[in-house]
Design an enzyme around this catalytic site. Sequence first.
Site, mmCIF file in Angstrom:
data_model
loop_
_atom_site.group_PDB
_atom_site.id
_atom_site.type_symbol
_atom_site.label_atom_id
_atom_site.label_comp_id
_atom_site.label_asym_id
_atom_site.label_seq_id
_atom_site.Cartn_x
_atom_site.Cartn_y
_atom_site.Cartn_z
ATOM 1 N N ASP A 10 0.836 -1.205 0.000
ATOM 2 C CA ASP A 10 0.000 0.000 0.000
ATOM 3 C C ASP A 10 0.870 1.255 0.000
ATOM 4 O OD1 ASP A 10 0.916 0.136 2.654
ATOM 5 O OD2 ASP A 10 -0.831 -0.940 3.417
ATOM 6 N N SER A 11 0.381 2.328 0.621
ATOM 7 C CA SER A 11 1.129 3.593 0.569
ATOM 8 C C SER A 11 2.506 3.477 1.220
ATOM 9 C CB SER A 11 0.332 4.706 1.259
ATOM 10 O OG SER A 11 -0.024 4.327 2.575
ATOM 11 N N ILE A 12 2.634 2.587 2.206
ATOM 12 C CA ILE A 12 3.924 2.491 2.902
ATOM 13 C C ILE A 12 4.970 1.905 1.946
ATOM 14 C CG2 ILE A 12 5.108 1.529 4.928
ATOM 15 C CD1 ILE A 12 2.338 1.498 6.320
ATOM 16 N N GLN A 37 5.387 4.897 -1.018
ATOM 17 C CA GLN A 37 6.212 6.038 -0.584
ATOM 18 C C GLN A 37 7.645 5.634 -0.225
ATOM 19 O OE1 GLN A 37 4.021 7.889 2.620
ATOM 20 N NE2 GLN A 37 2.229 8.264 1.333
ATOM 21 N N HIS A 72 2.188 6.472 8.734
ATOM 22 C CA HIS A 72 3.280 6.356 7.756
ATOM 23 C C HIS A 72 4.635 6.551 8.429
ATOM 24 C CE1 HIS A 72 -0.275 7.320 5.250
ATOM 25 N NE2 HIS A 72 0.270 6.408 4.455
#
Lengths: 262, 262
Positions: free
Chosen positions: B12-14, B17, B193
């Site tokens: 996912d976003s982790i 990014q 995050h």
Amino acid sequence: MAIRPQMVLFGDSITEQSFRPGGWGAALADSYSRKADIVVRGYGGYNTRWALFLLHQIFPLSGPTPPVAVTIFFGANDAVLLGRQSEKQHVPLNEYKDNLRKMISHLKEMSPNMVVVLIAPPPVDEDGREQYAKSLYGEKARKLPERTNEVTGTYARQCVELAEEMQIPCIDTWSVMQQTEGWQKSFLRDGLHLTEEGNGVVHSEVVRALNGAGLAAEEMQLDFPHHSAIDGAHPEIAFQSQGCSSSGDIDAFCPENASDHI
Amino acid sequence: MAIRPQMVLFGDSITEQSFRPGGWGAALADSYSRKADIVVRGYGGYNTRWALFLLHQIFPLSGPTPPVAVTIFFGANDAVLLGRQSEKQHVPLNEYKDNLRKMISHLKEMSPNMVVVLIAPPPVDEDGREQYAKSLYGEKARKLPERTNEVTGTYARQCVELAEEMQIPCIDTWSVMQQTEGWQKSFLRDGLHLTEEGNGVVHSEVVRALNGAGLAAEEMQLDFPHHSAIDGAHPEIAFQSQGCSSSGDIDAFCPENASDHI
């Protein structure tokens, strides 16, 4: 894994190290997040003569989809002076230009639409090099610099001229960096390799060059739907609209089939 | 471009990014410099249910060489609470585990020798989430947390159990991070995050998992000769010894032929 366009960074240590903290390669990967894959092909210590041995291996003419963009970033080692410590890396000025021309021609043969960005070497901070040599070897360090800023500048100029000749974008790192006062220490950590700030300059310039060549990240398609476009109750709709019914790859993409497979 | 083994970061976003400054993906790319390509396939906001729609697209069974390693890093969004702001991301605990199992089975079907590393979600700093929501929305911010550390912990445990069940390496980020006092602010920048320090933890754990699975960077082959192994007067020797005479790809590799081609 052939979903996203590829951009390849071909060069010497300044490219190889571009995924270190603050590096321009990692920053580029972030700038093109979910738009393009940044593939690093940096070879520390290499000059253009040695890099030619790798050219067909890294960029085979008969390979799968060619990259949409390649950066070519050599010269820092070609510009090493004869008769000094690292002289085996030296490549004469004319051969340097010829070697770069061969690389560009090969890449354009691979794909005429490929965006090839030529990057000239950064300036050399001779004092920084000397301090660095001393930190490694103490008083035994070489007394004469293996590179001078002036000579590296002549290599940078060949880059700029060649890019004009072949009508491709060029980043004149050598000149751009020297426009900032204190470039010696703020952009170079050992007189040659980039600090985070120096990496920032290269990153900005590469993004600008790619934007100018029609490869702005903002205009490139996101791979797969943004999460805000997904309906929690009917997620399949967002994925279908990405081409499920028309891609021919229904098994993989349609939820009603996917559930049988995964 | 199929010279180096690939390692894919799926999450996912982790994961998306992870190429930001200090990110664990970029650090991994640097750790495997000239050994493996790190390919990021992170999708911000995605849960395992949505990620399944991508599985066959990103990892086709009939594709070219499969990756040597894949990290699967989901759960932070699956663990969103029902009845709260982001509830559309919620995936029930059992389905979460089933979805992960489907991913692992698919990857093992793609390549039985593939190293699949399961990464559990990080802990949640509820205070950090609230501060973050207030910084965005002021007093209009939601009063109830969309995630709790306790519930996310139950998802993390499913990861750990599944990894044991399927005998694959697992990083229990949720537990590992909470062993450090002050984890809430030192590892998480918005309660969810990762900070640079938090990225450092994930990077170290991934490297450790890969080492344990026989993919230590130190033991992997460098692509092309190290510059110190190149003879300035006869560079072709170093490149020939890399397999020029035996690779069958003589045109591309042997200097005497290469010079005709490049």
